[in-house]
Write an enzyme that holds these catalytic residues in place. Structure first.
Site, PDB file in Angstrom:
ATOM      1  N   CYS A  33       0.834  -1.208   0.000  1.00 40.32           N
ATOM      2  CA  CYS A  33       0.000   0.000   0.000  1.00 40.32           C
ATOM      3  C   CYS A  33       0.864   1.250   0.000  1.00 40.32           C
ATOM      4  O   CYS A  33       1.976   1.262   0.537  1.00 40.32           O
ATOM      5  CB  CYS A  33      -0.893   0.017   1.226  1.00 40.32           C
ATOM      6  SG  CYS A  33      -2.137  -1.254   1.144  1.00 40.32           S
ATOM      7  N   ASP A  65       2.306 -11.495   8.689  1.00 40.24           N
ATOM      8  CA  ASP A  65       2.904 -11.373   7.364  1.00 40.24           C
ATOM      9  C   ASP A  65       3.818 -10.157   7.321  1.00 40.24           C
ATOM     10  O   ASP A  65       5.003 -10.268   7.038  1.00 40.24           O
ATOM     11  CB  ASP A  65       1.790 -11.255   6.320  1.00 40.24           C
ATOM     12  CG  ASP A  65       2.335 -11.062   4.924  1.00 40.24           C
ATOM     13  OD1 ASP A  65       3.413 -11.602   4.635  1.00 40.24           O
ATOM     14  OD2 ASP A  65       1.693 -10.360   4.122  1.00 40.24           O
TER      15      ASP A  65
END
Ligand code: ADP
Ligand code: SF4
Length: 696
Positions: free
Chosen positions: A31, A265
């Site tokens: 992002c 993650d």
């Protein structure tokens, strides 16, 4: 300096379907806050990685249809030709630097906030999202067919935009994984039940995409092969899916975790060491004949080369290491190892990008500023006033960064002066807190830079007062004297000091006293009182608990360390505190501190009391602004000494994140030859392309 031959393996090309990666460095989707709304920001950020040597640069998640509207989060979109045009800018700029461009086509399914779209979310079954407060519509067959064909149409547009790599993204428990996982998929038709049935949606979508663009684009699929929890699949099913889909995929991009447990993650360095995902993904090789890409916050070329040589993966994926240093591959290639600006795993980039902001980075002040401010991480223009001497007072993160950039901009002489024996300010001692060791990279990288700059002189052990500064002989002065933790308990809940709070007393302590002066609580029982909401109070609680104290962590905020929710640490931190025996209290405002007892009120106005031998105050920091104010308030005296200007940066302006203090120091140095350097220059803004009619 030549490259170590052991790293040559990282520069071998890798074939992925119809395309070839020029080396094994790959910027995985991440992002930025740019999406399609800020196409030039998007292009500038990705192209910088391409210029820095990455073989591929990818978009963030890119929704295939409006029912995957991520608002208020910013994703990319490929809903129509307008989106195609916006993302084509990125493809052109990435290609100009010889890298491949990838698009992470995506559908959130049940995990979709839809603040813009407003209509229902879609999912395999009507079970509430574990991630957001959403109860989706159970997809009808027509919905399944429509979304799969939206995916194909988005892939066709992606090809037209110029993308080389097209994803069918199923990691982070988004829609394809929701079909695959029995945790989400309760269907009894041919899309539910057996593994083959649960895999059907993902396989059919892959088939459609492959048929449409597979001759021209490499098809990648991202899969969390092990959710490491209930929100996806376990490793055996992950591997079984890879076997079923292997003929349809050119590159397996593998990771772990889920949307709810994204922390596993994008692991913060406070809980995950470099390369932690290797052990969870090493068996993927058994299931595929195709290239495998993995992630794990890799910044060490030795570690990367070892992974490749071990045969576990073929490609090293990186999001954060590529943000912290877009030129990491180029530096490894040239053997410039000391130049690598290593990611510290703080996840500030996520806090900046995800809530719809602008990606930023603690280590790399230029991240996200490529287009809008025109900053290049490796190029610095000579300043128009470079013939001056600059005095920087204070060698914390802001002062160090400012001095480095001033040095690179060719100033005649930069004097970086600090009162302490060592440079670094707060970065000298924060890495000694529990879980913050990797943050030492902030100082390490800056120390190396400062040593290399022959026009920057570092002077330590010298505290300057206003008279010293005036007489120093520099024409420009930058005050970077930092901030300190309040010793009187002033806090966000009452905006007043706390009765009885005085860090001069033996039973009242501040973070600096604990870390720099080895002051310790006079008894066993300690209250750590937090008003900041970030890492400091939990770290001190854990430290003191580790030293044998009975610690209660009390906060006036609604939850423990709320900012660590944004850095993906909160759940893990709460667990760690619990395991260390720290008792946590939220919504409590302390009103009196005395030796032996501390009192306050809870959220309902009820009185609370703690038996405590000491209180650690982490309520707020206060700027060390006296030196700056004394200088600024006497312009005549500055002029008499030939001082043209005095600026201030970092925590001495306002206490802030290390990331923002560094940014502030960098900003001033980049703009120190502007008309009014104290006022930031405006940055380029991107506005929606829909024309706004003139007022009638
Ligand atoms: P920032 O985050 O803004 O860089 P820090 O608090 O980390 O701030 O660092 C400020 C540095 O300034 C510290 O290393 C401190 O020793 C130094 N400093 C503060 N006041 C003076 C002074 N008057 N003369 C020299 N150094 C100073
Ligand atoms: Fe790494 Fe922190 Fe920069 Fe993110 S903000 S890239 S975690 S150093």
């Amino acid at each position: 300096m030549a490259r170590d031959p052991r790293h040559d393996v990282l520069f071998e090309p890798v074939r992925i379907g119809p395309k070839t990666l020029r080396n094994r460095f790959y910027q995985v989707p991440h992002c930025t806050g740019f999406g399609v709304q800020k196409p030039r920001g998007q292009a500038g950020h990705r192209a910088m990685k391409a210029e820095g040597g990455w073989a591929a640069a990818c978009t963030e998640y890119c929704a295939v249809s409006p029912d995957s509207d991520e608002t208020p989060f910013i994703s990319a979109r490929m809903w129509d030709d307008g989106d195609l045009r916006a993302l084509a800018v990125m493809c052109d700029e990435v290609h100009a630097h010889g890298a491949l461009a990838g698009v992470e086509l995506h559908h959130s399914g049940a995990h979709c906030p839809r603040r813009e779209w407003r209509l229902p979310a879609l999912a395999p079954s009507q079970v509430a999202s574990d991630y957001l407060l959403v109860v989706p519509k159970a997809m009808e067959k027509s919905d399944i067919r429509r979304i799969a064909s939206d995916w194909r149409d988005a892939a066709v547009r992606a090809r037209e935009a110029g993308f080389d790599i097209v994803y069918v993204y199923g990691a982070h428990s988004y829609l394809p994984m929701q079909f695959l996982s029995p945790f989400y998929n309760k269907r009894t038709d041919e899309y539910g039940g057996s593994l083959e049935n649960r895999a059907r949606f993902w396989l059919e979508t892959l088939e459609l995409v492959r048929e449409a663009v597979g001759d021209d684009c490499a098809i990648a699929s991202r899969i969390a092969v092990d959710a490491l929890g209930p929100y996806g699949v376990e490793l055996e099913e992950g591997l079984a899916f890879i076997r079923l889909a292997d003929h349809l995929v050119d590159l397996w991009d593998v990771n772990v975790g889920s949307a709810l447990e994204w922390s596993k993650d994008s692991g913060a360095s406070s809980f995950f060491a470099e390369g932690w995902q290797v052990e969870h993904t090493r068996r993927v090789r058994e299931a595929t004949a195709k290239p495998i890409l993995g992630v794990g916050r890799f910044t060490s070329p030795d570690a990367m080369a070892a992974v490749i040589r071990s045969g576990v993966w073929d490609v090293i994926g990186a999001a954060r290491p590529s943000i912290a240093d877009p030129f990491l591959p180029a530096k490894v290639e040239a053997g410039r190892y000391g130049e690598i600006r290593e990611c510290i795993g703080c996840n500030i980039c996520i806090t900046k990008a995800d809530p719809g902001g602008n990606v930023g980075c603690t280590q790399n002040a230029t991240a996200g500023e490529e287009y809008r401010r025109g900053w290049h991480p490796e190029r610095f223009e000579r300043a128009e006033n470079a013939d001056r001497d600059v005095l920087v007072v204070g060698a914390g993160p802001a002062g160090m960064e400012c001095a480095i950039v001033l040095g690179k901009r060719g100033f005649r002489r930069v004097h970086l002066v600090d009162a302490e024996k060592e440079i670094g300010g707060i970065t000298r001692w924060v890495p000694r807190l529990p879980r913050r060791g990797e943050w030492a990279r902030l100082l390490n990288w800056r120390r190396i830079q400062l040593e290399k700059l022959s026009n920057v002189e570092v002077i330590t052990g010298t505290r300057l007062d206003a008279g010293d500064v005036r007489e120093y002989g520099a024409e420009l002065v930058v005050v970077a004297t930092g901030a300190h933790w309040a010793g009187d308990g002033i806090n966000p809940a009452t905006h007043e000091p706390i009765d009885g709070a005085d860090a001069g007393l033996a039973h009242v302590l501040t973070p600096e006293q604990i870390m720099l002066e080895a002051k310790r609580p006079p008894g066993e029982r300690v209250v750590v009182y937090d008003g900041e909401g970030y890492y400091m109070a939990p770290a001190l609680a854990e430290l003191l608990a580790g030293e044998g104290h009975a610690v209660e962590l009390v906060t006036c905020l609604g939850e423990i360390a709320p900012f660590t929710y944004e850095t993906l640490e909160q759940k893990l931190l709460r667990r760690a505190l619990h395991d260390a025996g720290v008792v946590m209290h939220e919504h409590v405002v302390l009103d009196r501190i005395a030796a032996g007892s501390v009192t306050g009120v809870d959220e309902f106005g009820e009185a609370v009391a703690f038996e405590a031998d000491a209180v650690v105050l982490v309520t707020q920091r206060v700027s060390n602004e006296a030196l700056y104010l004394e200088l600024a308030e006497r312009p005549d005296e500055l002029e008499a000494e030939g001082i043209e200007a005095v600026y201030r940066i970092g925590d001495c302006v306002a206490p802030q994140l290390i990331a923002d203090a560094i940014f502030d120091g960098h900003r001033l140095a980049r703009e120190i030859d502007s008309d009014d350097p104290a006022t930031p220059l405006p940055y380029l803004r991107e506005r929606p392309e829909t024309p706004v009619p003139a007022p009638s």
